[in-house]
Design an enzyme around this catalytic site. Structure first.
Site, PDB file in Angstrom:
ATOM      1  CB  ILE A 162      37.156  42.049  39.855  1.00 27.87           C
ATOM      2  CG1 ILE A 162      36.514  43.141  40.716  1.00 27.87           C
ATOM      3  CG2 ILE A 162      36.628  42.110  38.438  1.00 27.87           C
ATOM      4  CD1 ILE A 162      36.986  44.553  40.398  1.00 27.87           C
ATOM      5  CB  SER A 166      40.872  52.042  37.761  1.00 28.26           C
ATOM      6  OG  SER A 166      40.182  52.833  38.695  1.00 28.26           O
ATOM      7  CE1 TYR A 207      45.098  50.499  41.198  1.00 31.67           C
ATOM      8  CE2 TYR A 207      43.601  52.374  41.244  1.00 31.67           C
ATOM      9  CZ  TYR A 207      43.828  51.016  41.063  1.00 31.67           C
ATOM     10  OH  TYR A 207      42.774  50.192  40.726  1.00 31.67           O
ATOM     11  CE  LYS A 222      45.014  49.485  37.548  1.00 32.35           C
ATOM     12  NZ  LYS A 222      44.631  48.130  37.137  1.00 32.35           N
ATOM     13  CB  SER A 236      54.156  53.573  56.785  1.00 28.08           C
ATOM     14  OG  SER A 236      54.888  53.953  55.649  1.00 28.08           O
TER      15      SER A 236
HETATM   16  N1  LIG Z   1      37.902  47.159  43.335  1.00 31.55           N
HETATM   17  C1  LIG Z   1      37.702  48.252  42.653  1.00 31.55           C
HETATM   18  O1  LIG Z   1      36.913  49.118  43.047  1.00 31.55           O
HETATM   19  C2  LIG Z   1      38.416  48.493  41.365  1.00 31.55           C
HETATM   20  C3  LIG Z   1      38.108  49.656  40.657  1.00 31.55           C
HETATM   21  C4  LIG Z   1      38.745  49.901  39.452  1.00 31.55           C
HETATM   22  C5  LIG Z   1      39.671  48.977  38.978  1.00 31.55           C
HETATM   23  N2  LIG Z   1      39.963  47.863  39.686  1.00 31.55           N
HETATM   24  C6  LIG Z   1      40.946  46.926  39.116  1.00 31.55           C
HETATM   25  O2  LIG Z   1      40.427  45.608  39.129  1.00 31.55           O
HETATM   26  C7  LIG Z   1      41.488  44.670  39.184  1.00 31.55           C
HETATM   27  C8  LIG Z   1      41.169  43.616  40.229  1.00 31.55           C
HETATM   28  O3  LIG Z   1      41.163  44.226  41.495  1.00 31.55           O
HETATM   29  P1  LIG Z   1      40.253  43.765  42.705  1.00 31.55           P
HETATM   30  O4  LIG Z   1      39.402  44.910  43.058  1.00 31.55           O
HETATM   31  O5  LIG Z   1      39.616  42.458  42.439  1.00 31.55           O
HETATM   32  O6  LIG Z   1      41.373  43.659  43.836  1.00 31.55           O
HETATM   33  P2  LIG Z   1      41.893  42.433  44.733  1.00 31.55           P
HETATM   34  O7  LIG Z   1      40.749  41.701  45.314  1.00 31.55           O
HETATM   35  O8  LIG Z   1      42.928  43.019  45.618  1.00 31.55           O
HETATM   36  O9  LIG Z   1      42.576  41.479  43.649  1.00 31.55           O
HETATM   37  C9  LIG Z   1      43.804  41.777  43.080  1.00 31.55           C
HETATM   38  C10 LIG Z   1      44.395  40.494  42.543  1.00 31.55           C
HETATM   39  O10 LIG Z   1      45.673  40.800  41.963  1.00 31.55           O
HETATM   40  C11 LIG Z   1      46.618  39.878  42.513  1.00 31.55           C
HETATM   41  N3  LIG Z   1      47.991  40.387  42.523  1.00 31.55           N
HETATM   42  C12 LIG Z   1      48.497  41.406  43.237  1.00 31.55           C
HETATM   43  N4  LIG Z   1      49.817  41.504  43.025  1.00 31.55           N
HETATM   44  C13 LIG Z   1      50.149  40.523  42.151  1.00 31.55           C
HETATM   45  C14 LIG Z   1      51.355  40.086  41.567  1.00 31.55           C
HETATM   46  N5  LIG Z   1      52.524  40.664  41.853  1.00 31.55           N
HETATM   47  N6  LIG Z   1      51.332  39.048  40.706  1.00 31.55           N
HETATM   48  C15 LIG Z   1      50.171  38.423  40.418  1.00 31.55           C
HETATM   49  N7  LIG Z   1      48.995  38.758  40.961  1.00 31.55           N
HETATM   50  C16 LIG Z   1      48.992  39.797  41.829  1.00 31.55           C
HETATM   51  C17 LIG Z   1      46.134  39.635  43.933  1.00 31.55           C
HETATM   52  O11 LIG Z   1      46.755  38.489  44.483  1.00 31.55           O
HETATM   53  P3  LIG Z   1      46.883  38.312  46.096  1.00 31.55           P
HETATM   54  O12 LIG Z   1      45.539  37.878  46.575  1.00 31.55           O
HETATM   55  O13 LIG Z   1      47.936  37.266  46.238  1.00 31.55           O
HETATM   56  O14 LIG Z   1      47.288  39.643  46.647  1.00 31.55           O
HETATM   57  C18 LIG Z   1      44.645  39.459  43.642  1.00 31.55           C
HETATM   58  O15 LIG Z   1      44.402  38.181  43.152  1.00 31.55           O
HETATM   59  C19 LIG Z   1      42.763  45.469  39.462  1.00 31.55           C
HETATM   60  O16 LIG Z   1      43.504  45.612  38.275  1.00 31.55           O
HETATM   61  C20 LIG Z   1      42.235  46.829  39.899  1.00 31.55           C
HETATM   62  O17 LIG Z   1      43.128  47.868  39.595  1.00 31.55           O
HETATM   63  C21 LIG Z   1      39.359  47.594  40.857  1.00 31.55           C
END
Ligand SMILES: NC(=O)c1ccc[n+]([C@@H]2O[C@H](COP(=O)([O-])OP(=O)(O)OC[C@H]3O[C@@H](n4cnc5c(N)ncnc54)[C@H](OP(=O)(O)O)[C@@H]3O)[C@@H](O)[C@H]2O)c1
Length: 331
Positions: A59, A184, A208, A212, A251
């Site tokens: 996202i 979330s 988690y 959130k 795990s």
């Molecule tokens: N996907 C869903 O259904 C959903 C629903 C509700 C809320 N959200 C929220 O949306 C946001 C984006 O999530 P996403 O779905 O796009 O997930 P994603 O594809 O896993 O992206 C997460 C991003 O956060 C980065 N990240 C993780 N640990 C980090 C750290 N220590 N320092 C800096 N960056 C870090 C990751 O980097 P790496 O690539 O290096 O790991 C990646 O760029 C999150 O806050 C999540 O909680 C998502």
């Protein structure tokens, strides 16, 4: 006999019609609930600067791409240099905007947050939109932050809290500016304050959700703390998107069950990446929401978070805990 047969046929027919009506209603309600709204605003961002954390993928990447298309200088704040550089290069190539750049930020280390803020304060003359998008849902076992909190809490809440504090002078200088915290709907799983108070209670399935919940409480309290200083804050649920965060590895057995659930049951209900970035864009760009600072949004509109997420006492308690955990005296 004929009478009974007639009765059976009548009842069966009614049951079939009833079932069909229930199924139609369920499908209709689900489609209405799960149809993502798209932000149609045409605002351009020429001369503005946006930071999106965790924007090398998912996202965050989609949001950064859209900000760059609108002409912003976009800083991709990512923890992995090669992934970050690659994503910035891809955005430059797709948009023709050479102002998409990578800067190193690892939310797992407060020292990295401080170094990132130093770089930004040194290099940037303004900051209009700060998007706290980076997040993890994986189990980090016994890993802890410097202040002894669960690492997931550090990455998802404490580091955004610290970074906002460090960049506040630049945000104020660039007023009107906005801070967005990507939360979330999962925050609704937490319904008791004990998870905020007891470090022992960090069960991985609720950790988690607690992070959130903290995102929403933080945005609400931040809005109160900076009221009148030209900075507004919003939290949001992006929708359910099929990214790596939806498939946490663990795990433990219940972690494996969750993984099975997310891969096989949740996936068909996910919205596209593009759709998942829409509420972030809405909160960043929509003019009419400035008076809703501190509120929670979903599907490009105001939404109601859980009761706990609206509790000002809990928000202020979390604020104090976060100040202590990040060594901040005065925000
Ligand atoms: N996907 C869903 O259904 C959903 C629903 C509700 C809320 N959200 C929220 O949306 C946001 C984006 O999530 P996403 O779905 O796009 O997930 P994603 O594809 O896993 O992206 C997460 C991003 O956060 C980065 N990240 C993780 N640990 C980090 C750290 N220590 N320092 C800096 N960056 C870090 C990751 O980097 P790496 O690539 O290096 O790991 C990646 O760029 C999150 O806050 C999540 O909680 C998502």
């Amino acid at each position: 006999m004929a009478f009974y047969w007639q009765l059976y046929e009548d009842v069966t027919w009614k049951v079939y019609v009833g079932l069909a009506a229930v199924v139609c209603l369920a499908v209709y309600s689900f489609r209405r609930w799960n149809t993502p709204a798209f932000y149609r605003g045409t605002a351009t961002l020429n001369g503005k600067t946006v930071i999106v954390t965790g924007s090398n993928t998912g996202i965050g990447f989609e949001s950064a791409l859209n900000f760059a298309r609108r002409g912003a200088r976009v800083i991709l704040a990512c923890r992995n240099p090669s992934k970050g550089e690659e994503a910035a290069a891809k955005i430059r190539e797709l948009t023709g905007n050479d102002q998409a750049v990578f800067r190193l930020l690892d939310n797992a280390k407060q020292e990295s947050v401080r170094q990132f803020a130093e770089v930004i304060l040194r290099e940037e003359s303004r900051l209009d939109i700060l998007v706290h998008n980076a997040g993890v849902s994986r189990c980090h076992g016994d890993e802890k932050t410097e202040s002894g909190y669960d690492l997931q809490f550090g990455i998802n809440h404490l580091s955004p809290f610290l970074l906002t504090h460090l960049l506040l002078p630049l945000l104020e200088k660039s007023a009107p500016s906005r801070v967005l915290v990507v939360s979330s709907i999962a925050h609704k799983m937490v319904n008791t304050l004990c998870y905020l108070q007891s470090k022992q209670a960090w069960e991985e399935t609720v950790a988690y959700a607690t992070c959130k919940l903290s995102n929403i409480l933080f945005a609400a309290e931040l809005a109160r703390q900076v009221e009148g200083r030209g900075v507004t804050a919003y939290s949001l649920h992006p929708g359910m998107v099929d990214t790596s965060i939806l498939h946490p590895r663990s795990s433990r057995l219940h972690g494996e069950l969750l993984l099975f659930f997310s891969r096989n049951i949740l996936r068909p209900f996910c919205i596209s990446l593009e759709a998942g970035a829409q509420t972030t864009l809405y909160c960043a760009l929509e003019e009419s929401i400035t008076s809703y600072s501190g509120r929670y949004f979903a599907n490009c509109k105001l939404a109601k978070p859980s009761k706990l997420a609206q509790d000002e006492k809990v928000a202020s308690q979390l604020w104090d805990i976060s100040c202590k955990a990040t060594g901040i005296e005065n925000y």
